[in-house]
Write a protein that holds these residues in place. Structure first.
Motif, mmCIF file in Angstrom:
data_model
loop_
_atom_site.group_PDB
_atom_site.id
_atom_site.type_symbol
_atom_site.label_atom_id
_atom_site.label_comp_id
_atom_site.label_asym_id
_atom_site.label_seq_id
_atom_site.Cartn_x
_atom_site.Cartn_y
_atom_site.Cartn_z
ATOM 1 N N VAL A 1 -67.854 -74.334 -36.821
ATOM 2 C CA VAL A 1 -68.804 -74.031 -37.903
ATOM 3 C C VAL A 1 -68.011 -73.915 -39.202
ATOM 4 N N THR A 2 -68.696 -74.114 -40.313
ATOM 5 C CA THR A 2 -68.010 -74.012 -41.599
ATOM 6 C C THR A 2 -68.992 -73.730 -42.716
ATOM 7 N N LYS A 3 -68.471 -73.204 -43.820
ATOM 8 C CA LYS A 3 -69.257 -73.022 -45.044
ATOM 9 C C LYS A 3 -68.917 -74.115 -46.062
ATOM 10 N N LEU A 4 -68.080 -75.067 -45.652
ATOM 11 C CA LEU A 4 -67.727 -76.176 -46.539
ATOM 12 C C LEU A 4 -68.939 -77.083 -46.749
ATOM 13 N N PHE B 1 -58.475 -71.800 -38.973
ATOM 14 C CA PHE B 1 -59.605 -71.416 -38.135
ATOM 15 C C PHE B 1 -59.706 -69.894 -38.040
ATOM 16 N N ILE B 2 -60.952 -69.405 -38.150
ATOM 17 C CA ILE B 2 -61.215 -67.964 -38.195
ATOM 18 C C ILE B 2 -62.107 -67.587 -37.012
ATOM 19 N N LEU C 1 -66.639 -70.163 -27.813
ATOM 20 C CA LEU C 1 -65.929 -69.548 -28.927
ATOM 21 C C LEU C 1 -66.338 -70.215 -30.233
ATOM 22 N N GLU C 2 -66.841 -69.434 -31.165
ATOM 23 C CA GLU C 2 -67.239 -69.976 -32.478
ATOM 24 C C GLU C 2 -66.026 -69.956 -33.399
ATOM 25 N N LEU C 3 -65.588 -71.144 -33.824
ATOM 26 C CA LEU C 3 -64.426 -71.287 -34.694
ATOM 27 C C LEU C 3 -64.896 -71.714 -36.078
ATOM 28 N N GLU C 4 -64.762 -70.821 -37.045
ATOM 29 C CA GLU C 4 -65.072 -71.210 -38.423
ATOM 30 C C GLU C 4 -63.830 -71.863 -39.026
ATOM 31 N N TYR C 5 -63.994 -73.044 -39.593
ATOM 32 C CA TYR C 5 -62.833 -73.708 -40.192
ATOM 33 C C TYR C 5 -62.945 -73.734 -41.724
ATOM 34 N N VAL C 6 -61.793 -73.552 -42.347
ATOM 35 C CA VAL C 6 -61.675 -73.579 -43.808
ATOM 36 C C VAL C 6 -60.479 -74.473 -44.151
#
Length: 434
Positions: free
Chosen positions: A14-17, A61-62, A87-92
């Motif tokens: 997942v990401t906010k990008l 990854f967060i 596992l939810e991995l947020e990437y930035v």
């Protein structure tokens, strides 16, 4: 969890990008021994599948608010997270410089930098001069007048231009502060030499650090005389007129004369028992200071009294406020550890964060101007390091200098600038902080 190379973990990226950088949300199985570089390759391959023209990016990854800095299986084990769950991995975007700009040479150690103006970088040197560098490339002004090394240099009003001019203050080992107005419309092939329009005297030893209040009307300075002094930038006409001087711009007797004002301190803050190495003035009524007496102190500007102090057991060289709500204090000094405290937690002297990857004394620390997570530090070990509060490991180690790094700052939000004992001002650019 064992280290079976065939073991897999189900993850969802997942990401906010923005949309071109958003991977499909479906959960996929990935090898459990993948580190962030392997995870980054997977995300980039998913993005290429959706958009063939995608240019690969390095990602971080967060998980649950913490950056992943271990292989997935080790991270899950360390955090007590079940490998059976998705596992939810947020990437930035990974935070690291993409480019080293051409360094700006000086004649002696570069001991002070200010990157708060997007068009100019201000540097101060042990040769006694401060310099303005347009677009980090061309020296347009040399600020002269000090008789010893410059130790601090700051734009006033956070570097904003006022009627085509920049206001600058410098502090020196000659015990004085000097104020300059620099014409930013100057266009010539050589640097213009600029004299101070006002000198502030009163310290009994070297000036080490300067900070302007948010309005730009007042300054504070920390000195090796153990005091902090407050100064008015403009001052009253009566006060200044008493000490109005004439000085000759040229060495010959026929040279033009220019008025030069002198000012004295409006207040002196007493309490430190050794040199005051760092001062910051983040709010109109509050000043923070750090000292070789091992303390960080908070001062009330109106009452000129100390309101809080914390002894941290180390001689301190640098200090800055930032983090969420600008409520955290970062400081570094006579060991390789950058520490962060939260003054809102009374009764404890324990830092809330500690970063210990440097191998020498820490000389500077600065919070990113728009991110509550990111800091830069510099050290006698010759390195700058970029930090994120969400991991104890540095995001990047920048080796621009060939000797001790003496000062550092952010510039334009996407670059870090630094000065060193190799007499260079270095610029590392292309840092992407969302």
């Amino acid at each position: 969890m064992d280290n079976d190379p065939s073991r897999q973990v189900r993850v969802r990226f997942v990401t906010k990008l923005p949309p071109p950088l958003r991977a499909p949300p479906a959960a996929i199985a990935v090898p459990a021994d993948l580190s962030r570089m392997g995870l980054s390759e997977i995300v980039n391959s998913l993005l290429v599948a959706a958009e063939p023209d995608h240019q690969a990016h390095p990602f971080d990854f967060i998980v649950d608010g913490e950056l992943v800095r271990l292989p997935l299986q080790d991270f899950l084990l360390a955090k007590g997270i079940s490998a059976e769950r998705v596992l939810e991995l947020e990437y930035v975007k990974a935070v690291a410089p993409r480019k080293q700009e051409e360094p700006c040479p000086h004649d002696d150690w570069v001991s002070a930098v200010d990157g708060s103006n997007p068009g100019f970088i201000l540097s101060g040197s042990y040769d006694g001069f401060a310099r303005l560098w347009k677009d980090a490339a061309v020296c347009t002004q040399i600020l002269e007048g000090h008789s010893d090394a410059i130790t601090s240099a700051r734009f006033i009003n956070k570097g904003s231009e006022t009627e085509g001019s920049l206001h600058v203050v410098t502090g020196s080992k000659d015990r004085s502060l000097r104020l300059y107005k620099c014409d930013t419309s100057v266009s010539m092939d050589y640097p213009k030499r600029v004299g101070a329009y006002k000198i502030l005297r009163g310290h009994m030893a070297s000036v080490k650090s300067i900070s302007a209040d948010p309005s730009g009307d007042m300054l504070c300075s920390g000195s090796w005389d153990n005091t902090i002094k407050l100064w008015a930038v403009e001052g009253s006409e009566d006060d200044d007129a008493v000490s109005l001087k004439k000085r000759r711009m040229n060495s010959d007797s026929s040279g033009p004369e220019e008025s030069q004002l002198e000012g004295s301190a409006t207040s002196t803050l007493l309490g430190h028992t050794q040199g005051v190495t760092a001062v910051i003035w983040p709010e109109q009524k509050t000043i923070y200071s750090a000292s070789w007496d091992h303390s960080v102190r908070q001062w009330d500007v109106e009452t000129v009294k100390e309101t809080w102090n914390m002894f941290c057991g180390k001689a301190l060289n640098c200090l800055d406020c930032g983090g969420e709500g600008s409520s955290l204090i970062a400081a570094g000094g006579s060991d390789p550890v950058l520490r962060v405290w939260d003054p809102r937690k009374p009764g404890t002297l324990a830092p809330v964060f500690q970063f210990s990857s440097h191998s020498g004394w820490i000389t500077a620390c600065k919070w990113h101007p728009s991110s509550c997570f990111h800091l830069v530090s510099s050290s006698f070990d010759g390195k700058m390091m970029l930090w994120d509060l969400r991991t104890a490991w540095p995001l990047a180690s920048v080796d621009s200098h060939e000797d001790k790094v003496l000062c550092a700052d952010w510039w334009k939000g996407n670059s870090v600038i630094s000065g060193g004992a190799d007499s260079k001002l270095c610029i590392s650019s292309g840092i992407q902080i969302v």
